[in-house]
Motif scaffolding. Structure first.
Motif, PDB file in Angstrom:
ATOM      1  N   UNK A   1      12.426  10.698  -1.812  1.00  0.00           N
ATOM      2  CA  UNK A   1      11.005  10.604  -2.199  1.00  0.00           C
ATOM      3  C   UNK A   1      10.744   9.643  -3.365  1.00  0.00           C
ATOM      4  N   UNK A   2      11.613   9.652  -4.385  1.00  0.00           N
ATOM      5  CA  UNK A   2      11.347   8.790  -5.559  1.00  0.00           C
ATOM      6  C   UNK A   2      11.462   7.316  -5.191  1.00  0.00           C
ATOM      7  N   UNK A   3      12.538   6.998  -4.462  1.00  0.00           N
ATOM      8  CA  UNK A   3      12.766   5.594  -4.059  1.00  0.00           C
ATOM      9  C   UNK A   3      11.625   5.139  -3.151  1.00  0.00           C
ATOM     10  N   UNK A   4      11.194   6.044  -2.257  1.00  0.00           N
ATOM     11  CA  UNK A   4      10.102   5.704  -1.330  1.00  0.00           C
ATOM     12  C   UNK A   4       8.834   5.368  -2.095  1.00  0.00           C
ATOM     13  N   UNK A   5       8.530   6.142  -3.136  1.00  0.00           N
ATOM     14  CA  UNK A   5       7.316   5.890  -3.923  1.00  0.00           C
ATOM     15  C   UNK A   5       7.435   4.548  -4.641  1.00  0.00           C
ATOM     16  N   UNK A   6       8.624   4.250  -5.184  1.00  0.00           N
ATOM     17  CA  UNK A   6       8.811   2.965  -5.876  1.00  0.00           C
ATOM     18  C   UNK A   6       8.563   1.780  -4.964  1.00  0.00           C
ATOM     19  N   UNK A   7       9.080   1.869  -3.730  1.00  0.00           N
ATOM     20  CA  UNK A   7       8.995   0.722  -2.824  1.00  0.00           C
ATOM     21  C   UNK A   7       7.651   0.623  -2.106  1.00  0.00           C
ATOM     22  N   UNK A   8       6.935   1.745  -1.928  1.00  0.00           N
ATOM     23  CA  UNK A   8       5.613   1.714  -1.290  1.00  0.00           C
ATOM     24  C   UNK A   8       5.679   1.622   0.233  1.00  0.00           C
ATOM     25  N   UNK A   9       4.522   1.315   0.831  1.00  0.00           N
ATOM     26  CA  UNK A   9       4.371   1.380   2.292  1.00  0.00           C
ATOM     27  C   UNK A   9       5.040   0.216   3.028  1.00  0.00           C
ATOM     28  N   UNK A  10       5.177   0.406   4.336  1.00  0.00           N
ATOM     29  CA  UNK A  10       5.856  -0.599   5.179  1.00  0.00           C
ATOM     30  C   UNK A  10       5.002  -0.908   6.407  1.00  0.00           C
TER      31      UNK A  10
ATOM     32  N   UNK B   1       0.881  -1.180   0.000  1.00  0.00           N
ATOM     33  CA  UNK B   1       0.000   0.000   0.000  1.00  0.00           C
ATOM     34  C   UNK B   1       0.923   1.236   0.000  1.00  0.00           C
ATOM     35  N   UNK B   2       0.318   2.400   0.188  1.00  0.00           N
ATOM     36  CA  UNK B   2       1.166   3.597   0.313  1.00  0.00           C
ATOM     37  C   UNK B   2       1.329   4.001   1.775  1.00  0.00           C
ATOM     38  N   UNK B   3       0.774   3.176   2.658  1.00  0.00           N
ATOM     39  CA  UNK B   3       0.747   3.582   4.078  1.00  0.00           C
ATOM     40  C   UNK B   3       1.860   2.968   4.918  1.00  0.00           C
ATOM     41  N   UNK B   4       2.193   3.710   5.998  1.00  0.00           N
ATOM     42  CA  UNK B   4       3.050   3.160   7.046  1.00  0.00           C
ATOM     43  C   UNK B   4       2.106   2.661   8.134  1.00  0.00           C
ATOM     44  N   UNK B   5       2.260   1.395   8.533  1.00  0.00           N
ATOM     45  CA  UNK B   5       1.390   0.860   9.591  1.00  0.00           C
ATOM     46  C   UNK B   5       2.242   0.267  10.690  1.00  0.00           C
ATOM     47  N   UNK B   6       1.926   0.670  11.938  1.00  0.00           N
ATOM     48  CA  UNK B   6       2.699   0.201  13.095  1.00  0.00           C
ATOM     49  C   UNK B   6       1.887  -0.823  13.885  1.00  0.00           C
ATOM     50  N   UNK B   7       2.557  -1.861  14.361  1.00  0.00           N
ATOM     51  CA  UNK B   7       1.928  -2.865  15.223  1.00  0.00           C
ATOM     52  C   UNK B   7       2.863  -3.074  16.410  1.00  0.00           C
ATOM     53  N   UNK B   8       2.278  -3.270  17.604  1.00  0.00           N
ATOM     54  CA  UNK B   8       3.136  -3.501  18.774  1.00  0.00           C
ATOM     55  C   UNK B   8       2.385  -4.336  19.801  1.00  0.00           C
ATOM     56  N   UNK B   9       3.117  -5.211  20.487  1.00  0.00           N
ATOM     57  CA  UNK B   9       2.498  -6.085  21.492  1.00  0.00           C
ATOM     58  C   UNK B   9       2.326  -5.388  22.843  1.00  0.00           C
TER      59      UNK B   9
END
Ligand code: C5P
Length: 315
Positions: free
Chosen positions: A81-90, A49-57
């Motif tokens: 910015x360009x590389x970030x768009x290519x790789x997408x969300x984490x 996706x284009x989003x950053x999503x955080x998960x934590x226990x």
């Protein structure tokens, strides 16, 4: 694109001296920082996706843009910015082992791990000094967390001089689960109470800062003289935190009475640690302090000093 899991160790302060004010609003510090084996595990996984999503226990950890792990992603997206768009969300999954808001750089080390992880995932080829320059934008302790080990930290805490690795000693950490201390509060309160003793002249600051290199604690560390290391532990922030939080002062006293190399509050607290010669001594110290303060809110960790900063655990 690979996923990465990184080990993100906590730190303790063997030494923390507040020298004065800085024009940027921070404090000029002289510290000796030390990595410990207690570490979070941080997984970075491309999520398509284009989003950053955080998960934590750990529900105490914020999962929004205030988290240093999230801020680290934003920083890398702004820088590349360009590389970030290519790789997408984490998707970032934090397996939290380090207590939160404890003076152990738990948030800082997560931010450091995300910088190191993105450098690998996006194949940026940034060097450790380049990563540390970016890390300083996230927080004063983040550059140290990248390289870890034993280091003198000056300036805001971001200027680092590694000392010989001190990974032979053990440490007991203790923290009241329900107690946390704001770092900003600790420094502001220190300034209100002790600001009149600050050094202002830049030459005086320089000479005070350079004294630590030839100081007794660095000498003890270089010679692995554990008895003197224990005796020379120091933290100026104890002056404000111990008086505002009597249970922390009581905990500090309990450690002092049970026979360890030395005891001190770490960073802005409220974690108190005891340095020990061996795992056996550390376990004994833990049992004795637990007996002295049988409060179920008080948690303990036994761990070893470490020479490691952020490391790849698996990919
Ligand atoms: O750098 P970091 O965001 O971790 O610092 C948290 C807070 O601690 C700062 O907002 C500041 O109030 C205080 N601080 C300081 N001087 C430093 C480091 C931290 O006053 N060198």
């Amino acid at each position: 694109m690979n996923s990465y899991t990184l080990s993100a160790p906590a730190k303790i302060n063997l030494y923390l001296e507040i020298i004065g004010d800085r024009p940027d609003g921070y404090h000029e510090l002289v510290m000796i920082l030390q990595s410990i084996e207690l570490a979070d595990l941080i997984e970075l996984r491309p999520n398509g996706t284009e989003q950053t999503r955080l998960h934590c226990n750990n529900p105490q950890v914020p999962l929004d843009a205030s988290n240093l792990a999230y801020k680290a992603v934003v920083l890398m997206q702004e820088k590349f910015p360009k590389i970030a768009t290519n790789y997408g969300g984490i998707d970032i999954t934090i397996d939290k082992k380090i207590p939160v808001a404890a003076g152990l750089a738990g948030g800082s080390t997560n931010g450091a791990a995300v910088l190191v992880g993105i450098n690998l995932m996006w194949e940026l080829g940034l060097t450790v000094p380049q990563l540390q320059t970016l890390a300083a934008k996230l927080g004063s302790d983040v550059p140290f967390c990248i390289s870890g080990g034993t280091a003198i930290a000056t300036g805001r805490g971001e200027q680092l001089d590694p000392i010989i690795d001190l990974d032979n000693l053990w440490v007991v950490l203790a923290k009241y689960r329900s107690l946390s201390v704001s770092t900003a509060w600790a420094y502001n309160t220190y300034k209100q109470q002790f600001g009149n003793s600050y050094i202002f002249d830049s030459e005086d600051v320089k000479s005070r800062t350079s004294q630590v290199h030839s100081g007794a604690l660095v000498d003890a560390i270089v010679h692995k003289d554990s008895v003197n290391i224990g005796k020379l532990l120091h933290n100026d922030l104890e002056k404000v935190v111990l008086s505002a939080y009597p249970p922390v002062a009581q905990l500090r006293k309990a450690f002092q009475q049970v026979g360890c190399l030395g005891t001190m509050m770490s960073g802005s607290g409220p974690t108190v640690f005891a340095l020990c010669e061996s795992r056996e001594q550390a376990e004994l110290v833990k049992v004795k302090v637990r007996e002295a303060i049988p409060d179920p809110d008080l948690e303990f960790w036994v761990t070893q000093l470490s020479s490691a900063g952020i490391q790849v655990a698996s990919y």
